[in-house]
Scaffold this motif. Structure first.
Motif, PDB file in Angstrom:
ATOM      1  N   LEU A  97       0.810  -1.224   0.000  1.00 44.11           N
ATOM      2  CA  LEU A  97       0.000   0.000   0.000  1.00 44.11           C
ATOM      3  C   LEU A  97       0.839   1.267   0.000  1.00 44.11           C
ATOM      4  N   ASP A  98       1.950   1.277   0.729  1.00 45.08           N
ATOM      5  CA  ASP A  98       2.813   2.468   0.733  1.00 45.08           C
ATOM      6  C   ASP A  98       3.449   2.672  -0.640  1.00 45.08           C
ATOM      7  N   LEU A  99       3.925   1.592  -1.250  1.00 45.04           N
ATOM      8  CA  LEU A  99       4.528   1.700  -2.571  1.00 45.04           C
ATOM      9  C   LEU A  99       3.499   2.184  -3.592  1.00 45.04           C
ATOM     10  N   VAL A 100       2.301   1.635  -3.546  1.00 49.16           N
ATOM     11  CA  VAL A 100       1.249   2.030  -4.494  1.00 49.16           C
ATOM     12  C   VAL A 100       0.889   3.500  -4.288  1.00 49.16           C
ATOM     13  N   THR A 101       0.775   3.933  -3.045  1.00 45.46           N
ATOM     14  CA  THR A 101       0.437   5.331  -2.755  1.00 45.46           C
ATOM     15  C   THR A 101       1.543   6.261  -3.240  1.00 45.46           C
ATOM     16  N   ASP A 102       2.776   5.927  -2.933  1.00 39.91           N
ATOM     17  CA  ASP A 102       3.907   6.747  -3.385  1.00 39.91           C
ATOM     18  C   ASP A 102       3.978   6.800  -4.908  1.00 39.91           C
ATOM     19  N   PHE A 103       3.701   5.664  -5.545  1.00 45.70           N
ATOM     20  CA  PHE A 103       3.716   5.633  -7.002  1.00 45.70           C
ATOM     21  C   PHE A 103       2.637   6.559  -7.560  1.00 45.70           C
ATOM     22  N   ALA A 104       1.464   6.553  -6.964  1.00 46.76           N
ATOM     23  CA  ALA A 104       0.374   7.423  -7.432  1.00 46.76           C
ATOM     24  C   ALA A 104       0.808   8.884  -7.400  1.00 46.76           C
ATOM     25  N   VAL A 105       1.470   9.275  -6.320  1.00 47.53           N
ATOM     26  CA  VAL A 105       1.947  10.653  -6.200  1.00 47.53           C
ATOM     27  C   VAL A 105       2.961  10.945  -7.309  1.00 47.53           C
ATOM     28  N   GLU A 106       3.875  10.016  -7.540  1.00 44.35           N
ATOM     29  CA  GLU A 106       4.900  10.193  -8.579  1.00 44.35           C
ATOM     30  C   GLU A 106       4.266  10.305  -9.969  1.00 44.35           C
ATOM     31  N   LEU A 107       3.305   9.452 -10.239  1.00 47.16           N
ATOM     32  CA  LEU A 107       2.644   9.455 -11.547  1.00 47.16           C
ATOM     33  C   LEU A 107       1.869  10.753 -11.762  1.00 47.16           C
ATOM     34  N   VAL A 108       1.100  11.138 -10.778  1.00 42.52           N
ATOM     35  CA  VAL A 108       0.294  12.358 -10.907  1.00 42.52           C
ATOM     36  C   VAL A 108       1.195  13.582 -11.028  1.00 42.52           C
ATOM     37  N   THR A 109       2.296  13.588 -10.311  1.00 41.44           N
ATOM     38  CA  THR A 109       3.235  14.701 -10.406  1.00 41.44           C
ATOM     39  C   THR A 109       3.784  14.814 -11.828  1.00 41.44           C
ATOM     40  N   ARG A 110       4.068  13.682 -12.448  1.00 40.64           N
ATOM     41  CA  ARG A 110       4.585  13.705 -13.825  1.00 40.64           C
ATOM     42  C   ARG A 110       3.564  14.249 -14.818  1.00 40.64           C
ATOM     43  N   TYR A 111       2.299  13.940 -14.622  1.00 33.69           N
ATOM     44  CA  TYR A 111       1.278  14.304 -15.602  1.00 33.69           C
ATOM     45  C   TYR A 111       0.510  15.575 -15.249  1.00 33.69           C
ATOM     46  N   ALA A 112       0.708  16.115 -14.063  1.00 34.95           N
ATOM     47  CA  ALA A 112       0.003  17.343 -13.666  1.00 34.95           C
ATOM     48  C   ALA A 112       0.510  18.518 -14.495  1.00 34.95           C
ATOM     49  N   PRO A 113      -0.387  19.393 -14.894  1.00 34.57           N
ATOM     50  CA  PRO A 113       0.065  20.573 -15.647  1.00 34.57           C
ATOM     51  C   PRO A 113       0.905  21.482 -14.753  1.00 34.57           C
ATOM     52  N   GLY A 114       1.950  22.044 -15.338  1.00 33.60           N
ATOM     53  CA  GLY A 114       2.808  22.952 -14.572  1.00 33.60           C
ATOM     54  C   GLY A 114       3.564  22.204 -13.496  1.00 33.60           C
ATOM     55  N   ASP A 115       3.857  22.902 -12.437  1.00 41.74           N
ATOM     56  CA  ASP A 115       4.608  22.306 -11.318  1.00 41.74           C
ATOM     57  C   ASP A 115       3.711  22.158 -10.096  1.00 41.74           C
ATOM     58  N   GLN A 116       2.511  21.651 -10.303  1.00 40.73           N
ATOM     59  CA  GLN A 116       1.567  21.529  -9.197  1.00 40.73           C
ATOM     60  C   GLN A 116       2.056  20.508  -8.177  1.00 40.73           C
ATOM     61  N   GLU A 117       1.899  20.857  -6.919  1.00 43.95           N
ATOM     62  CA  GLU A 117       2.223  19.949  -5.820  1.00 43.95           C
ATOM     63  C   GLU A 117       1.015  19.065  -5.539  1.00 43.95           C
ATOM     64  N   ALA A 130      -5.381   2.787  -3.097  1.00 40.38           N
ATOM     65  CA  ALA A 130      -4.264   1.835  -3.159  1.00 40.38           C
ATOM     66  C   ALA A 130      -4.675   0.366  -3.033  1.00 40.38           C
ATOM     67  N   PRO A 131      -5.620   0.005  -2.149  1.00 37.37           N
ATOM     68  CA  PRO A 131      -5.971  -1.422  -2.059  1.00 37.37           C
ATOM     69  C   PRO A 131      -6.584  -1.992  -3.344  1.00 37.37           C
ATOM     70  N   LYS A 132      -7.059  -1.118  -4.224  1.00 35.50           N
ATOM     71  CA  LYS A 132      -7.680  -1.571  -5.470  1.00 35.50           C
ATOM     72  C   LYS A 132      -6.729  -1.533  -6.661  1.00 35.50           C
ATOM     73  N   ARG A 133      -5.495  -1.091  -6.428  1.00 35.77           N
ATOM     74  CA  ARG A 133      -4.549  -0.873  -7.524  1.00 35.77           C
ATOM     75  C   ARG A 133      -3.337  -1.791  -7.427  1.00 35.77           C
ATOM     76  N   THR A 134      -2.727  -2.045  -8.580  1.00 40.66           N
ATOM     77  CA  THR A 134      -1.470  -2.779  -8.674  1.00 40.66           C
ATOM     78  C   THR A 134      -0.502  -1.930  -9.484  1.00 40.66           C
ATOM     79  N   VAL A 135       0.714  -1.794  -8.976  1.00 41.60           N
ATOM     80  CA  VAL A 135       1.772  -1.125  -9.728  1.00 41.60           C
ATOM     81  C   VAL A 135       2.505  -2.199 -10.527  1.00 41.60           C
ATOM     82  N   LEU A 136       2.729  -1.899 -11.785  1.00 46.12           N
ATOM     83  CA  LEU A 136       3.404  -2.817 -12.694  1.00 46.12           C
ATOM     84  C   LEU A 136       4.795  -2.293 -13.028  1.00 46.12           C
ATOM     85  N   GLN A 137       5.774  -3.127 -12.835  1.00 52.82           N
ATOM     86  CA  GLN A 137       7.152  -2.837 -13.224  1.00 52.82           C
ATOM     87  C   GLN A 137       7.449  -3.731 -14.421  1.00 52.82           C
ATOM     88  N   PHE A 138       7.910  -3.131 -15.506  1.00 58.65           N
ATOM     89  CA  PHE A 138       8.207  -3.902 -16.712  1.00 58.65           C
ATOM     90  C   PHE A 138       9.725  -4.033 -16.847  1.00 58.65           C
TER      91      PHE A 138
END
Length: 155
Positions: A97-117, A130-138
């Protein structure tokens, strides 16, 4: 000179390309054996494509059955501009859950317009998802790349 070698991207070029582009098309084997192709947003970690999706999605079911995936990132409209990287990968699942949550923040930060926090409220919303999501590493097993711009308009 091997023309195929002329258009290959080296590791630095691939990383720059991944950072410029926004969508990876991921291919897995569907339940009837047919290719199942889906676009995913991604981040790059240590040269690998990472993404996430709902754990109950068809992509996850397919990859749990057979973890082989083909990942394609491509760009260009005209032949002379075509660039891409295709990777034959082994999918690795992350559900901590921590990894999935941190990944969500990283992903959203990459795709957010501008430099939004990412706000604390958004982080809490990601934690709730997070409990409903899976992070995939390829993990790439084979990489093929091309950059037709290197041909200088001569084919």
């Amino acid at each position: 000179m091997n023309r195929r070698k002329l258009i290959e991207m080296d590791e630095a070029e691939r990383l720059e390309f991944f950072n410029q582009e926004k969508v990876a098309v991921v291919g897995s084997f569907g339940p009837r054996g047919w290719p199942h192709l889906m676009p995913l947003w991604y981040v790059v970690r240590d040269g690998e494509i990472w993404s996430w999706t709902f754990t109950k999605s068809q992509k996850i079911k397919n990859l749990e059955r057979d973890s082989r995936a083909t990942v394609l990132v491509e760009a260009g409209d005209e032949y002379a501009e075509l660039r891409g990287v295709q990777m034959e990968c082994e999918a690795v699942f992350h559900r901590d859950l921590d990894l999935v949550t941190d990944f969500a923040v990283e992903l959203v930060t990459r795709y957010a317009p501008g430099d939004q926090e990412v706000t604390p409220e958004a982080s809490e919303a990601f934690r709730a998802q997070a409990p409903k999501r899976t992070v995939l590493q390829f993990r790439p097993q084979r990489i093929i790349s091309w950059d037709h711009r290197k041909l200088g308009g001569v084919y």
